[in-house]
Design an enzyme around this catalytic site. Structure first.
Site, PDB file in Angstrom:
ATOM      1  CG  ASP A 161      -0.188  -0.010   2.525  1.00  0.00           C
ATOM      2  OD1 ASP A 161       1.045  -0.130   2.499  1.00  0.00           O
ATOM      3  OD2 ASP A 161      -0.843   0.106   3.578  1.00  0.00           O
TER       4      ASP A 161
ATOM      5  CB  CYS B 102      -7.408   2.483  -0.104  1.00  0.00           C
ATOM      6  SG  CYS B 102      -7.223   1.293  -1.412  1.00  0.00           S
TER       7      CYS B 102
END
Ligand SMILES: [Zn+2]
Length: 389
Positions: free
Chosen positions: A249, A309
């Protein structure tokens, strides 16, 4: 210390009562009619067993040996993983009146390393039942299932991509999964990271994932690494695995992964998601024509251009789809079937429900794998990611 002394002297004592023979001698005696018994557990035998050996786990030995061999005069050879449990097994058989029992020194490990024959088919009844629907596929079959059970995959991240990939790789019987993640489960993760549970908010993600995976398939080995991928641990974490599922991520982790998989010569199954779109590809340095991650993204984007995200948002199903595409590619690589995404970038647009494929050739000027690429150490990669990030 006294405990290990006790154990050593106890083993030495056992060795005086139970004769030991080498795997090669055992193989020779088998040919003369001796009965070789593999006393390891079923899951240990999934990776193979000596040809012609009787599979009889240590726990059932006394209970079932008479059904298999009532003749107390037959030469019996006990084999385990390393040669210790087989000493105990042999002693138990002696006590039951079997007169010619030996233990195979070094066990299956040594049997294998000496190149003695191993039976290819060693699926037990649980495996035959559990994997029945994929065993039926001629492209998988028993030999494919054994490949899966012997394979190991490292999943970077037990989050949006790692969670669905881990679920299906575990279910398919990939023998060892290593989960690398240093985060804890948050309630805001649950709309997409369905491997976790509401009751486990606050728990380390690796541990939460392990609970679900172990409940799904108790046969597989799950290793947890509660660490963040860094310059000083990336090679140590990756070493010993067949492939990596990239669920990173952040860009430093992804560039570290790209560099380490190249240096360790292992495939990286890449996936990324954002809002309603995702992409997948496979970078496999074992193949000369394969691009690497940096053929696609030579340098990390500026922080403003790369929302994650938590900033940009993501539709919950999206990482599920992309993570399963990654799992599919991983299984194909392990099984050696089909045509992998090497050299192709697959993009998915959920709003328009479109898959688009673009050719992704190797870039001769790539800073990761091109002719003039220079590796200045992992710290250097971390540094330039932070500078551009
Ligand atoms: Zn490259």
């Amino acid at each position: 210390m006294s405990e290990s002394l006790d154990r050593d002297s106890w083993l030495a004592e056992l060795r005086q009562r139970v004769p030991e023979i080498s795997p090669a001698e055992a193989f020779g005696q088998q040919a003369q009619g001796a009965l070789l018994i593999d006393v390891r557990e079923e899951n240990e035998r999934a990776a193979g067993s000596p040809v012609g050996a009787l599979a009889l786990s240590r726990g059932f030995l006394e209970l079932r040996i008479e059904d298999s061999e009532p003749n107390r005069e037959r030469v019996i050879l006990a084999l385990c993983a390393s040669g210790r449990r087989s000493l105990l097994a042999a002693e138990a058989l002696q006590r039951m009146g079997y007169r010619h029992v030996s233990s195979v020194a070094g066990g299956f490990e040594r049997w294998k390393s000496e190149g003695l024959p191993i039976s290819a088919s060693s699926l037990d009844t649980d495996a035959v039942e559990r994997y029945a629907r994929q065993l039926r596929l001629p492209q998988v079959g028993e030999s494919g299932q054994l490949k899966l059970s012997q394979a190991s995959a490292l999943l970077l991240g037990a989050g949006g991509l790692g969670a669905p990939a881990a679920l299906y790789l575990a279910a398919a019987g990939v023998g060892r999964l290593t989960l690398v993640d240093d985060d804890r489960v948050e309630r805001s993760n649950l709309h997409r990271q369905v491997i976790h549970a509401d009751a486990r908010v606050g728990m380390p993600k690796t541990e939460s994932a392990r609970m679900t995976l172990a409940a799904l398939n108790p046969r597989i080995q799950i290793d947890l690494r509660n660490e963040r991928l860094r310059a000083d641990n990336v090679e140590r974490l990756l070493t010993g695995h067949d492939l990596v599922i990239d669920g990173a991520d952040n860009f430093p982790a992804r560039y570290l992964l790209a560099a380490a998989t190249r240096r360790l010569n292992m495939p990286m199954v890449y996936g990324a998601v954002e809002r309603f779109t995702g992409q997948v590809s496979v970078f496999d340095p074992r193949r000369n024509d394969s691009p690497c991650y940096r053929c696609l993204f030579p340098e990390p984007p500026a922080a403003d251009d790369a929302p994650n995200c938590s900033e940009a948002g993501v539709l919950g199903v999206l990482p599920g789809i992309v993570g399963l595409l990654q799992a599919t590619e991983a299984m194909k690589l392990i099984l050696g079937i089909g045509e992998s995404l090497i050299g192709r970038l697959l993009s998915f647009d959920a709003l328009n429900m479109r898959f688009r494929e673009t050719r992704l050739p190797r870039d001769p000027a790539c800073p990761g794998c091109g002719a003039t690429a220079v590796f200045n150490g992992y710290e250097d990669i971390e540094r330039f990611c932070k500078l551009s990030g």
